[in-house]
Enzyme design. Structure first.
Site, PDB file in Angstrom:
ATOM      1  N   GLU A 114       0.786  -1.057  -0.059  1.00 26.60           N
ATOM      2  CA  GLU A 114      -0.200   0.135   0.047  1.00 26.60           C
ATOM      3  C   GLU A 114       0.834   1.080   0.033  1.00 26.60           C
ATOM      4  O   GLU A 114       1.899   1.192   0.533  1.00 26.60           O
ATOM      5  CB  GLU A 114      -0.851  -0.115   1.263  1.00 26.60           C
ATOM      6  CG  GLU A 114      -1.679  -1.260   1.490  1.00 26.60           C
ATOM      7  CD  GLU A 114      -2.407  -0.998   3.007  1.00 26.60           C
ATOM      8  OE1 GLU A 114      -1.965  -0.218   3.774  1.00 26.60           O
ATOM      9  OE2 GLU A 114      -3.355  -1.739   3.259  1.00 26.60           O
ATOM     10  N   LYS A 116       1.996   4.666   1.711  1.00 25.30           N
ATOM     11  CA  LYS A 116       2.185   5.239   2.992  1.00 25.30           C
ATOM     12  C   LYS A 116       1.854   6.710   2.633  1.00 25.30           C
ATOM     13  O   LYS A 116       2.747   7.579   2.395  1.00 25.30           O
ATOM     14  CB  LYS A 116       3.587   4.996   3.616  1.00 25.30           C
ATOM     15  CG  LYS A 116       3.831   5.453   4.905  1.00 25.30           C
ATOM     16  CD  LYS A 116       4.898   5.086   5.682  1.00 25.30           C
ATOM     17  CE  LYS A 116       4.978   5.444   6.986  1.00 25.30           C
ATOM     18  NZ  LYS A 116       4.926   6.684   7.526  1.00 25.30           N
ATOM     19  N   ASP A 118       1.392  10.688   3.457  1.00 28.57           N
ATOM     20  CA  ASP A 118       2.095  11.412   4.279  1.00 28.57           C
ATOM     21  C   ASP A 118       1.050  12.504   5.127  1.00 28.57           C
ATOM     22  O   ASP A 118       0.815  13.468   4.466  1.00 28.57           O
ATOM     23  CB  ASP A 118       3.072  12.290   3.486  1.00 28.57           C
ATOM     24  CG  ASP A 118       3.971  12.985   4.459  1.00 28.57           C
ATOM     25  OD1 ASP A 118       3.795  12.726   5.595  1.00 28.57           O
ATOM     26  OD2 ASP A 118       4.871  13.760   4.037  1.00 28.57           O
ATOM     27  N   TYR A 224      -7.266   2.783   5.836  1.00 31.75           N
ATOM     28  CA  TYR A 224      -6.192   1.680   5.729  1.00 31.75           C
ATOM     29  C   TYR A 224      -6.468   0.470   6.593  1.00 31.75           C
ATOM     30  O   TYR A 224      -5.707  -0.546   6.529  1.00 31.75           O
ATOM     31  CB  TYR A 224      -4.845   2.165   5.543  1.00 31.75           C
ATOM     32  CG  TYR A 224      -4.128   2.924   6.568  1.00 31.75           C
ATOM     33  CD1 TYR A 224      -4.191   2.384   7.951  1.00 31.75           C
ATOM     34  CD2 TYR A 224      -3.734   4.100   6.571  1.00 31.75           C
ATOM     35  CE1 TYR A 224      -3.784   3.168   9.211  1.00 31.75           C
ATOM     36  CE2 TYR A 224      -3.431   5.079   7.573  1.00 31.75           C
ATOM     37  CZ  TYR A 224      -3.206   4.260   8.917  1.00 31.75           C
ATOM     38  OH  TYR A 224      -2.903   5.109  10.068  1.00 31.75           O
ATOM     39  N   LYS A 312      10.698   3.638   3.658  1.00 34.90           N
ATOM     40  CA  LYS A 312      10.563   5.068   3.451  1.00 34.90           C
ATOM     41  C   LYS A 312      11.274   5.438   2.164  1.00 34.90           C
ATOM     42  O   LYS A 312      12.308   4.905   1.795  1.00 34.90           O
ATOM     43  CB  LYS A 312      11.296   5.575   4.654  1.00 34.90           C
ATOM     44  CG  LYS A 312      10.338   5.685   6.020  1.00 34.90           C
ATOM     45  CD  LYS A 312       9.812   6.885   6.313  1.00 34.90           C
ATOM     46  CE  LYS A 312       9.480   6.893   7.709  1.00 34.90           C
ATOM     47  NZ  LYS A 312       9.102   8.488   8.081  1.00 34.90           N
ATOM     48  N   CYS A 406      12.772  47.932   6.502  1.00 32.47           N
ATOM     49  CA  CYS A 406      11.844  47.367   5.633  1.00 32.47           C
ATOM     50  C   CYS A 406      12.527  47.702   4.265  1.00 32.47           C
ATOM     51  O   CYS A 406      12.760  48.967   3.712  1.00 32.47           O
ATOM     52  CB  CYS A 406      10.503  48.289   5.396  1.00 32.47           C
ATOM     53  SG  CYS A 406       9.383  47.572   4.077  1.00 32.47           S
ATOM     54  N   CYS A 409      10.119  50.378   2.387  1.00 31.31           N
ATOM     55  CA  CYS A 409       9.809  51.715   2.718  1.00 31.31           C
ATOM     56  C   CYS A 409      10.858  52.222   3.877  1.00 31.31           C
ATOM     57  O   CYS A 409      10.737  53.448   4.350  1.00 31.31           O
ATOM     58  CB  CYS A 409       8.347  51.958   3.591  1.00 31.31           C
ATOM     59  SG  CYS A 409       8.130  50.996   4.871  1.00 31.31           S
ATOM     60  N   CYS A 424       6.804  44.853   9.235  1.00 32.12           N
ATOM     61  CA  CYS A 424       7.143  46.172   9.042  1.00 32.12           C
ATOM     62  C   CYS A 424       5.833  46.936   9.491  1.00 32.12           C
ATOM     63  O   CYS A 424       4.554  46.294   9.036  1.00 32.12           O
ATOM     64  CB  CYS A 424       6.968  46.505   7.334  1.00 32.12           C
ATOM     65  SG  CYS A 424       6.794  48.234   6.840  1.00 32.12           S
ATOM     66  N   CYS A 429       3.307  51.631   4.582  1.00 30.48           N
ATOM     67  CA  CYS A 429       4.562  51.036   3.663  1.00 30.48           C
ATOM     68  C   CYS A 429       3.706  50.923   2.320  1.00 30.48           C
ATOM     69  O   CYS A 429       2.666  50.001   2.158  1.00 30.48           O
ATOM     70  CB  CYS A 429       4.708  49.956   4.104  1.00 30.48           C
ATOM     71  SG  CYS A 429       5.793  48.744   3.283  1.00 30.48           S
TER      72      CYS A 429
HETATM   73  S1  IVH Z   1      -0.811   0.942   9.142  1.00 30.60           S
HETATM   74  C1  IVH Z   1      -0.290  -1.080  12.927  1.00 30.60           C
HETATM   75  N1  IVH Z   1      -1.029   1.697   6.814  1.00 30.60           N
HETATM   76  O1  IVH Z   1       2.094   5.682   8.798  1.00 30.60           O
HETATM   77  C2  IVH Z   1      -0.420  -0.634  11.653  1.00 30.60           C
HETATM   78  N2  IVH Z   1      -0.186   3.263   8.154  1.00 30.60           N
HETATM   79  O2  IVH Z   1       4.726   5.208  10.394  1.00 30.60           O
HETATM   80  C3  IVH Z   1      -0.586   1.033  11.934  1.00 30.60           C
HETATM   81  N3  IVH Z   1       0.388   5.424   7.414  1.00 30.60           N
HETATM   82  O3  IVH Z   1       0.707   5.752  12.383  1.00 30.60           O
HETATM   83  C4  IVH Z   1      -0.449   1.676  10.311  1.00 30.60           C
HETATM   84  N4  IVH Z   1      -0.062   5.125   5.478  1.00 30.60           N
HETATM   85  O4  IVH Z   1      -0.228   7.346  10.451  1.00 30.60           O
HETATM   86  C5  IVH Z   1      -0.545   2.076   7.918  1.00 30.60           C
HETATM   87  N5  IVH Z   1      -1.525   2.602   4.268  1.00 30.60           N
HETATM   88  C6  IVH Z   1      -0.899   2.583   5.638  1.00 30.60           C
HETATM   89  C7  IVH Z   1      -0.283   3.774   6.062  1.00 30.60           C
HETATM   90  C8  IVH Z   1      -0.010   4.086   7.273  1.00 30.60           C
HETATM   91  C9  IVH Z   1       0.358   6.177   6.460  1.00 30.60           C
HETATM   92  C10 IVH Z   1       0.933   6.039   8.570  1.00 30.60           C
HETATM   93  C11 IVH Z   1       0.265   5.867   9.834  1.00 30.60           C
HETATM   94  C12 IVH Z   1       1.076   5.176  10.973  1.00 30.60           C
HETATM   95  C13 IVH Z   1       2.122   5.794  10.243  1.00 30.60           C
HETATM   96  C14 IVH Z   1       3.419   4.830  10.987  1.00 30.60           C
END
Ligand code: IVH
Length: 675
Positions: A114, A116, A118, A224, A312, A406, A409, A424, A429
């Site tokens: 999946e 991740k 942000d 998720y 990551k 500034c 001005c 400022c 200004c």
């Molecule tokens: S599963 C026990 N799935 O990443 C598993 N987390 O670094 C819990 N996050 O706290 C998380 N996308 O805020 C999961 N597809 C995804 C995610 C995800 C983003 C975040 C989430 C988690 C953090 C961990």
């Protein structure tokens, strides 16, 4: 420094960053640098077991919520974090380890791969199918009650059909990159702080004391995880995701179930290659065992599950030369330092300027004119200077000092004790006046054509404009004599401004730049009070009583109309012939889109993003930032977001050409869909 000292130092530093990140939504260092600190601490703890502590930051997640204004919520099951890997080799090793622990062949384990997201983690509890409680992660055990705010997120279902007695849905709250850009444009227009990246913007928007502020932010939720009464109902994670999608949650359409470690690693590289094509910002890939029984066998540590891992992805970075550091003055007088860079291409676009936020940020990063610097896109959207690259043997310039005056001005710049911004404070200004007038004439406000930054600058310099009220009383002859302007364009400018005198009060309110008042709040207030005098004299309680206007907006408006300069300005606008009324002569708009979610992607000719959204909302519809099964239609403008269009295609949501937007507003329908 010995190991004991270094461990203590790292713990203190990490705790400080946790506070900045989780409580203040204002990280001090890039995520990658934070990860390095945690990695170093963990390595030291591994090498010196006697230094381990149960309460070490390596054993817990996030920050304690003791210092927040929200009510605490104890999570039924702790909200865990994820362990990280950074390379494909580490990922493969994790896969092989999991297979071994399960007594299976590496080629036979089933994984879900999946994105991740942000954003920030959120738990939403439904009882008997109704949303009853939403909470942030907090320290993993106790989170913050943000139920009222979460109810305003358009793609969070309020009810679930055929749901078990109690279900808990976990996922990520985020801002889509284009929604983030639009939000920052609006923040700038409202004279409010711009957000550093989409994650901070999402966190700041969710953790608002006033839900109407959250409601005005284009937040989305992606689910998720399903927890709670699911035993026996599902055997795999991907089945739970399908159920979530049926309930109307957004789940990542890119998630794949794969068999074997090799296929899992391969799918993770697909995300790496497509990270910029998705509808959300990702900072990595999450890999989970798909079989729920296998998950139970592997279990979790106090910090993270053993059945999942995050790979990551590093942010895209480039080095370039910092040519100069300059300061720009905004509408409210805020002086923002920014870097002038030798142009460089990052994540697909050319970057020549990058904000440095404020004085402390420049000092913290210790960047100096002439330095070779690392630049990246914060959350892959806003260019950001990370820091200098060491160049042994090269003499650096002296540390940069914030100018005392500034640049526009020459009035003194002031930084108040305890604040990070410098201002400022000269009310006259010309740079502030310039930005105020440009904003007043912008599309979100009075929409007066021809008054861009350059033209307004000329008018101010020639002494023809000292205040927004002067725009309505311009002398065509004086304008015609300015450089680059003839009689014809002078007449056009004067006519455009005169025509705007009949603008509805709501647009004038936006143009005046009252803090927190955007187009939506302005319309609600203008409709309720009808004219400026009724609004200006309204007591605080009357403002607060307007449906959709919360205490923050009400307080700001109330204060604004108590300032002597405001009353002076209103008097001048009246004298210039502005009607300052709402609704007079305008036909009321019909609720052609009542209860319908219309997603706009790309530019619709004749509309700013806000104007298109406001037009939909004025007709009873919502304009969410992402496409779901419930979306009524997607309006595809110029340069649309590829992911939104694709998502609409996948879900069978009608896609209509921007040329049909007017028809849609008028009738709630369209004649043809895009092929
Ligand atoms: S599963 C026990 N799935 O990443 C598993 N987390 O670094 C819990 N996050 O706290 C998380 N996308 O805020 C999961 N597809 C995804 C995610 C995800 C983003 C975040 C989430 C988690 C953090 C961990």
């Amino acid at each position: 420094m010995n190991a004991t000292e270094r461990v203590a130092q790292l713990r203190e530093e990490i705790a400080r960053h946790n506070r900045a990140y989780y409580v203040e939504d204002a990280p001090l260092i890039p995520d990658a640098d934070y990860d390095d600190l945690v990695r170093e601490l963990r390595a030291l703890e591994a090498a010196h077991p006697e230094l381990r502590r149960l309460d070490s930051v390596t054993e817990s997640v996030g920050a304690s919520v003791a210092t927040t204004p929200f009510a605490p919520v104890v999570h039924a099951e702790p909200m865990l974090s994820l362990d990280n890997v950074f390379s494909l080799e580490e990922l493969e090793a994790w896969g092989a380890r999991s297979a071994r622990a399960l007594g299976t062949e590496p080629g036979a384990v089933r994984f879900a791969v999946e994105p991740k997201i942000d954003g920030l983690a959120l738990s939403i509890v439904y009882r008997d199918g109704a949303l009853t409680r939403a909470a942030t992660r907090g320290d993993g055990r106790v989170g913050e009650d943000v139920t009222a705010n979460v109810r305003t997120i358009p793609n969070v279902p309020a009810t679930l059909a055929d749901a078990p007695r109690r279900v808990e849905v976990r996922g990520e709250v985020f801002l889509a990159p284009e929604d983030f850009v639009a939000l920052n444009e609006r923040q700038r227009a409202l004279g409010e702080r711009e957000f550093a990246n989409p994650r901070n913007a999402a966190a700041g928007s969710l953790r608002q004391k006033d839900p109407t502020v959250t409601a005005s932010r284009p937040l989305s939720f992606l689910a998720y995880q399903l927890v709670g009464e699911i035993e026996g109902r599902f055997t795999t994670h991907t089945e739970t995701l399908s159920r979530l999608a049926e309930w109307g949650f957004l789940v990542a359409p890119e998630t794949r179930r794969v068999e074997g470690v090799a296929a899992m690693v391969e799918r993770s590289t697909w995300f790496e290659d497509h990270r910029h094509d998705l509808a959300y910002q990702i900072d990595g890939i999450v890999i989970k065992l798909d079989d729920l029984a296998e998950r139970a066998r592997l279990g979790s540590t106090s910090r993270a599950p053993r059945w999942a891992i995050a790979r990551k992805l590093p942010p895209e970075e480039r080095t370039t030369r910092l040519v100069a550091i300059e300061v720009s003055i905004g509408r409210t007088g805020r002086a923002t330092p920014y870097a002038v860079l030798e142009p460089v291409t990052i994540a697909g676009s050319t970057v020549a300027l990058a904000t440095l936020h404020n004085e402390d940020q420049v000092a913290l990063k210790d960047v100096r004119p002439g330095d070779l610097v690392i630049v990246r896109k914060a959350g892959d959207v806003i260019p950001e200077v990370v820091g200098p690259v060491a160049e042994p043997g090269r003499r650096r310039a002296r540390a940069w000092r914030f100018p005392q005056r500034c640049p526009e001005c020459a009035a003194p710049l002031v930084r108040r004790a305890g604040e990070s911004d410098t201002y400022c404070v000269n009310p006259h200004c010309p740079a502030q006046l310039l930005q105020q007038i440009v904003h007043f004439c912008s599309r979100t406000a009075l929409d007066i054509e021809g008054f861009g930054e350059q033209r307004v600058g000329q008018l101010i310099e020639a002494g023809l404009v000292h205040d927004v009220a002067d725009l309505f009383d311009l002398d065509p002859e004086a304008i015609a004599s300015l450089e680059g302007l003839g009689e014809l364009s002078a007449r056009q400018l004067v006519a455009a401004a005169r025509a705007a005198r009949a603008a509805p009060l709501s647009r004038v309110l936006v143009g005046l730049g009252i803090r927190h008042v955007g187009p939506v709040a302005a319309r609600l207030l203008a409709r309720r009070f009808g004219d400026v005098d009724a609004l200006a004299s309204a007591p605080l309680e009357a403002l607060e009583a307007v449906e959709g206007v919360g205490p923050v907006i009400a307080g700001s408006v109330h204060l604004y109309f108590r300032e002597p300069e405001t009353l002076e300005r209103i008097t001048r606008l009246k004298a210039a012939g502005l009607t300052l009324r709402e609704g007079s002569g305008e036909a009321p708009v019909a609720a052609t889109l009542a209860g319908r979610a219309v997603v706009v992607t790309g530019t619709v000719v004749g509309y700013s993003r806000e104007a298109a959204e406001a037009a939909i909302q004025a007709r009873g519809g919502t304009a969410p930032g992402s496409v779901s099964k419930k979306t009524y239609c997607v309006v595809v403008g110029e340069a649309p977001g590829a992911a939104k269009v694709r998502r609409a295609e996948e879900l069978g949501v009608p896609r209509i050409d921007a040329g049909q937007f007017e028809t849609l507003l008028e009738t709630g329908a369209w004649t043809t869909t895009l092929p």
